[in-house]
Design a protein around this motif. Structure first.
Motif, PDB file in Angstrom:
ATOM      1  N   LEU A   8       0.828  -1.199   0.000  1.00 52.74           N
ATOM      2  CA  LEU A   8       0.000   0.000   0.000  1.00 52.74           C
ATOM      3  C   LEU A   8       0.868   1.257   0.000  1.00 52.74           C
ATOM      4  O   LEU A   8       0.547   2.245  -0.674  1.00 52.74           O
ATOM      5  CB  LEU A   8      -0.940   0.000   1.201  1.00 52.74           C
ATOM      6  N   VAL A   9       1.963   1.224   0.750  1.00 51.51           N
ATOM      7  CA  VAL A   9       2.895   2.352   0.721  1.00 51.51           C
ATOM      8  C   VAL A   9       3.469   2.511  -0.691  1.00 51.51           C
ATOM      9  O   VAL A   9       3.634   3.626  -1.186  1.00 51.51           O
ATOM     10  CB  VAL A   9       4.017   2.158   1.763  1.00 51.51           C
ATOM     11  N   ALA A  10       3.755   1.382  -1.354  1.00 49.45           N
ATOM     12  CA  ALA A  10       4.253   1.438  -2.733  1.00 49.45           C
ATOM     13  C   ALA A  10       3.222   2.114  -3.641  1.00 49.45           C
ATOM     14  O   ALA A  10       3.569   2.959  -4.468  1.00 49.45           O
ATOM     15  CB  ALA A  10       4.575   0.034  -3.238  1.00 49.45           C
ATOM     16  N   ARG A  11       1.958   1.730  -3.508  1.00 46.31           N
ATOM     17  CA  ARG A  11       0.905   2.358  -4.318  1.00 46.31           C
ATOM     18  C   ARG A  11       0.881   3.876  -4.103  1.00 46.31           C
ATOM     19  O   ARG A  11       0.756   4.649  -5.050  1.00 46.31           O
ATOM     20  CB  ARG A  11      -0.463   1.772  -3.959  1.00 46.31           C
ATOM     21  N   LEU A  12       0.989   4.291  -2.854  1.00 39.04           N
ATOM     22  CA  LEU A  12       0.941   5.715  -2.540  1.00 39.04           C
ATOM     23  C   LEU A  12       2.159   6.449  -3.091  1.00 39.04           C
ATOM     24  O   LEU A  12       2.042   7.562  -3.609  1.00 39.04           O
ATOM     25  CB  LEU A  12       0.841   5.908  -1.025  1.00 39.04           C
ATOM     26  N   LEU A  13       3.324   5.842  -2.979  1.00 38.69           N
ATOM     27  CA  LEU A  13       4.540   6.468  -3.500  1.00 38.69           C
ATOM     28  C   LEU A  13       4.453   6.642  -5.013  1.00 38.69           C
ATOM     29  O   LEU A  13       4.840   7.683  -5.561  1.00 38.69           O
ATOM     30  CB  LEU A  13       5.765   5.637  -3.131  1.00 38.69           C
ATOM     31  N   ILE A  14       3.941   5.618  -5.687  1.00 38.44           N
ATOM     32  CA  ILE A  14       3.799   5.691  -7.150  1.00 38.44           C
ATOM     33  C   ILE A  14       2.765   6.750  -7.523  1.00 38.44           C
ATOM     34  O   ILE A  14       2.970   7.550  -8.436  1.00 38.44           O
ATOM     35  CB  ILE A  14       3.408   4.308  -7.715  1.00 38.44           C
ATOM     36  N   GLU A  15       1.664   6.776  -6.784  1.00 40.16           N
ATOM     37  CA  GLU A  15       0.603   7.760  -7.039  1.00 40.16           C
ATOM     38  C   GLU A  15       1.120   9.184  -6.875  1.00 40.16           C
ATOM     39  O   GLU A  15       0.779  10.079  -7.639  1.00 40.16           O
ATOM     40  CB  GLU A  15      -0.547   7.518  -6.067  1.00 40.16           C
ATOM     41  N   LYS A  16       1.968   9.392  -5.863  1.00 38.50           N
ATOM     42  CA  LYS A  16       2.437  10.731  -5.536  1.00 38.50           C
ATOM     43  C   LYS A  16       3.694  11.133  -6.288  1.00 38.50           C
ATOM     44  O   LYS A  16       4.243  12.210  -6.050  1.00 38.50           O
ATOM     45  CB  LYS A  16       2.669  10.837  -4.021  1.00 38.50           C
ATOM     46  N   ALA A  17       4.176  10.268  -7.184  1.00 38.81           N
ATOM     47  CA  ALA A  17       5.382  10.612  -7.937  1.00 38.81           C
ATOM     48  C   ALA A  17       5.175  11.899  -8.727  1.00 38.81           C
ATOM     49  O   ALA A  17       6.085  12.705  -8.880  1.00 38.81           O
ATOM     50  CB  ALA A  17       5.769   9.463  -8.874  1.00 38.81           C
TER      51      ALA A  17
ATOM     52  N   LEU B 229       8.957  12.102  -3.766  1.00 37.64           N
ATOM     53  CA  LEU B 229       9.535  10.842  -3.333  1.00 37.64           C
ATOM     54  C   LEU B 229       9.589   9.870  -4.510  1.00 37.64           C
ATOM     55  O   LEU B 229       8.635   9.757  -5.272  1.00 37.64           O
ATOM     56  CB  LEU B 229       8.703  10.246  -2.197  1.00 37.64           C
ATOM     57  N   ARG B 230      10.714   9.161  -4.627  1.00 32.10           N
ATOM     58  CA  ARG B 230      10.882   8.211  -5.729  1.00 32.10           C
ATOM     59  C   ARG B 230      11.144   6.826  -5.165  1.00 32.10           C
ATOM     60  O   ARG B 230      12.173   6.590  -4.531  1.00 32.10           O
ATOM     61  CB  ARG B 230      12.062   8.635  -6.612  1.00 32.10           C
ATOM     62  N   LEU B 231      10.228   5.918  -5.385  1.00 32.32           N
ATOM     63  CA  LEU B 231      10.423   4.536  -4.956  1.00 32.32           C
ATOM     64  C   LEU B 231      11.438   3.881  -5.876  1.00 32.32           C
ATOM     65  O   LEU B 231      11.157   3.614  -7.038  1.00 32.32           O
ATOM     66  CB  LEU B 231       9.096   3.772  -4.982  1.00 32.32           C
TER      67      LEU B 231
ATOM     68  N   GLY C 248      -3.332   2.061 -12.688  1.00 33.72           N
ATOM     69  CA  GLY C 248      -2.281   2.296 -13.671  1.00 33.72           C
ATOM     70  C   GLY C 248      -1.832   0.996 -14.307  1.00 33.72           C
ATOM     71  O   GLY C 248      -2.572   0.010 -14.344  1.00 33.72           O
ATOM     72  N   THR C 249      -0.599   1.009 -14.807  1.00 31.46           N
ATOM     73  CA  THR C 249      -0.063  -0.174 -15.479  1.00 31.46           C
ATOM     74  C   THR C 249       1.199  -0.666 -14.786  1.00 31.46           C
ATOM     75  O   THR C 249       1.988   0.125 -14.262  1.00 31.46           O
ATOM     76  CB  THR C 249       0.281   0.151 -16.947  1.00 31.46           C
ATOM     77  N   ILE C 250       1.373  -1.967 -14.786  1.00 31.03           N
ATOM     78  CA  ILE C 250       2.541  -2.602 -14.177  1.00 31.03           C
ATOM     79  C   ILE C 250       3.110  -3.613 -15.152  1.00 31.03           C
ATOM     80  O   ILE C 250       2.380  -4.447 -15.700  1.00 31.03           O
ATOM     81  CB  ILE C 250       2.164  -3.318 -12.859  1.00 31.03           C
ATOM     82  N   THR C 251       4.409  -3.528 -15.384  1.00 30.87           N
ATOM     83  CA  THR C 251       5.101  -4.529 -16.195  1.00 30.87           C
ATOM     84  C   THR C 251       6.287  -5.069 -15.401  1.00 30.87           C
ATOM     85  O   THR C 251       6.800  -4.405 -14.500  1.00 30.87           O
ATOM     86  CB  THR C 251       5.596  -3.937 -17.526  1.00 30.87           C
TER      87      THR C 251
END
Length: 481
Positions: free
Chosen positions: A142-151, A157-159, A190-193
């Motif tokens: 969930l933290v990963a989702r938030l970091l990606i969303e807030k990029a 912040l950059r995961l 979004g998209t994930i590869t």
């Protein structure tokens, strides 16, 4: 025209206005690092219907629905200003404008209200800060989702990496799949590869290196181009300074724990004591989800009424620490089947209050019951107050706190008479005051506080990380309470 036709025409008009808001919100976010809020709720990357629902939700806390026709002029006014990185709440702009009797135009009022984010006052964009996730469980994803969303514009912040133990064949694909789909929180937006050759996950254009290691001592983060990073440990394996110091490897500058810290590790509840973090502090904790849920309203009540003593009873959703079916567990009761039983257990939230609110001298006790729901919990906070009050006064006060105070990102408020736990999945607040359940009798008050113990807590973690990284941008208009 019939009433039905009139209502439908009104809806289509509001849809059109909300649709026109989307590119404005997106451009402000991408080009200026401005996050547009509506009563503390972000409008970035939101759909037309989501924007309309967010406006309607204001009815529950402010007493009347907020219309997009009211907020659009303020949003348009923002596009004419030389804005710097900030968060701007157009709901608050609209609300305060209504009470302003100076006869200013919307443009002039807006320029004055956000003056701290414009021209010579604006802060400059900062270079993005690297973030590493150590562990990739419920909170980690969930933290990963938030970091990606807030990029956003790429200046926050950059995961950069995720550290996990090797899980065997197709490990990377399986972990990416868990990020992509979640039984509680739904699809990733979004998209994930996946690139197994380079051990990377690309999510919405963010390239995330997956590092396999059994111990922090095995990783040199500079080998992956990572520098001055904030590492978020969501494993809970190490909780004291000595253990967490293992993460201070080449490339890592600070360590944030997503569990209560032990010993002298600072336990931080954003909105309450995040401003006490020393600039040179390298190790800190975000406390627990329950601590984050009870401390903000506890502080609010103490500020206004004084708190002489209290007890918190948490009715908590089950977690991965419990067994699916009866089996051995080191704890006395957690070995019993989580989906089939209510399980009495302990909570450290009450004792953690002293770390987050050292000025609160009132004794606070606590206990917990785990129940067969997968997410969202409720804390029942029973308080003996320093003075007598009424239910109406307490509710008016807490509603105002949720709207106007520095705690408005932590405390939400609902008057929905039929609210149940699933209604709060995905809430970004630390806790939500249930107005209908609140009880007050003289100097005794009982607050019922819903909280998404997964997502709401993850949002609090991100706020702490933003603060220590220097990318926690100011909010306008400035809260008045």
């Amino acid at each position: 025209m019939t009433v039905n036709e009139d209502s439908f025409t009104n809806w289509k008009t509001r849809e059109e206005i909300a649709e026109s808001m989307i590119p404005i919100v997106g451009k402000l976010h991408r080009e200026h690092d401005v996050t547009v809020l509506l009563h503390s709720r972000s409008l970035v990357n939101k759909s037309v219907v989501s924007i309309l629902k967010t406006h309607r939700f204001a009815r529950q806390i402010a007493g009347e629905e907020l219309s997009v026709t009211e907020t659009l002029p303020f949003l348009q006014a923002l596009t004419t200003l030389d804005l710097g990185p900030s968060q701007i709440d157009i709901g608050m702009l609209a609300a305060t404008y209504k009470t302003d009797d100076r006869g200013l135009s919307v443009a002039d009022f807006t320029a004055e209200a956000v003056a701290g984010a414009t021209g010579a006052n604006k802060i400059e964009r900062r270079e993005g800060r690297d973030v590493v996730l150590y562990g990739f469980g419920r909170i980690g994803r969930l933290v990963a989702r938030l970091l990606i969303e807030k990029a956003g514009s790429g200046n926050g912040l950059r995961l950069r990496a995720i550290v996990v133990r090797g899980g065997g064949e197709a490990d990377l694909v399986k972990r990416a799949s868990l990020l992509r789909r979640d039984s509680i929180h739904g699809q990733f937006q979004g998209t994930i590869t996946v690139d197994e050759a380079t051990s990377t996950i690309v999510a919405n254009g963010n390239t995330i290196k997956v590092i396999y290691a059994n111990d922090p001592s095995e990783v040199d983060y500079t080998a992956y181009g990572i520098k001055d990073a904030i590492l978020i440990d969501n494993t809970g394996k190490w909780r004291d300074r000595e253990g967490l110091s293992k993460h201070l490897r080449p490339g890592i500058d600070k360590v944030v724990l997503t569990a209560p810290g032990k010993g002298d590790v600072p336990n931080i509840v954003h909105g309450v004591n995040h401003d006490t973090i020393k600039p040179d502090e390298q190790i800190l904790s975000c406390a627990s989800c329950t601590t984050n849920a009870i401390v903000p309203p506890l502080k609010a009540m103490d500020d206004e009424y004084g708190v002489l003593r209290g007890h918190v009873e948490t009715v908590h959703s089950f977690t991965n620490d419990q067994n699916l079916l009866d089996n051995y567990h080191k704890a006395d009761r957690r070995g019993r089947s989580a989906p089939l039983n209510m399980v009495i257990t302990e909570t450290g939230a009450a004792s953690a209050v002293a770390k987050a609110l050292p000025d609160l001298k009132a004794p606070i006790t606590g206990s917990s019951i785990r129940v067969p729901v997968p997410d969202v919990s409720i804390a029942i906070l029973s308080l003996r107050l320093g003075r007598e009050t009424t239910r109406a006064e307490v509710l008016d006060y807490l509603r105002d706190v949720s709207l106007h105070s520095p705690l408005k990102r932590q405390i939400d408020f609902t008057t929905a008479p039929d609210a149940v736990s699933m209604d709060f999945v995905g809430s970004r607040h630390a806790s939500i005051v249930d107005a209908g359940a609140t009880k007050v009798d003289g100097d005794n008050a009982i607050l019922y506080l819903w909280y998404d113990n997964e997502f709401g807590y993850s949002c609090q973690v991100i706020r702490v990380v933003q603060h220590v990284s220097g990318v926690e941008y100011p909010t306008f208009p400035v809260p008045t309470v």
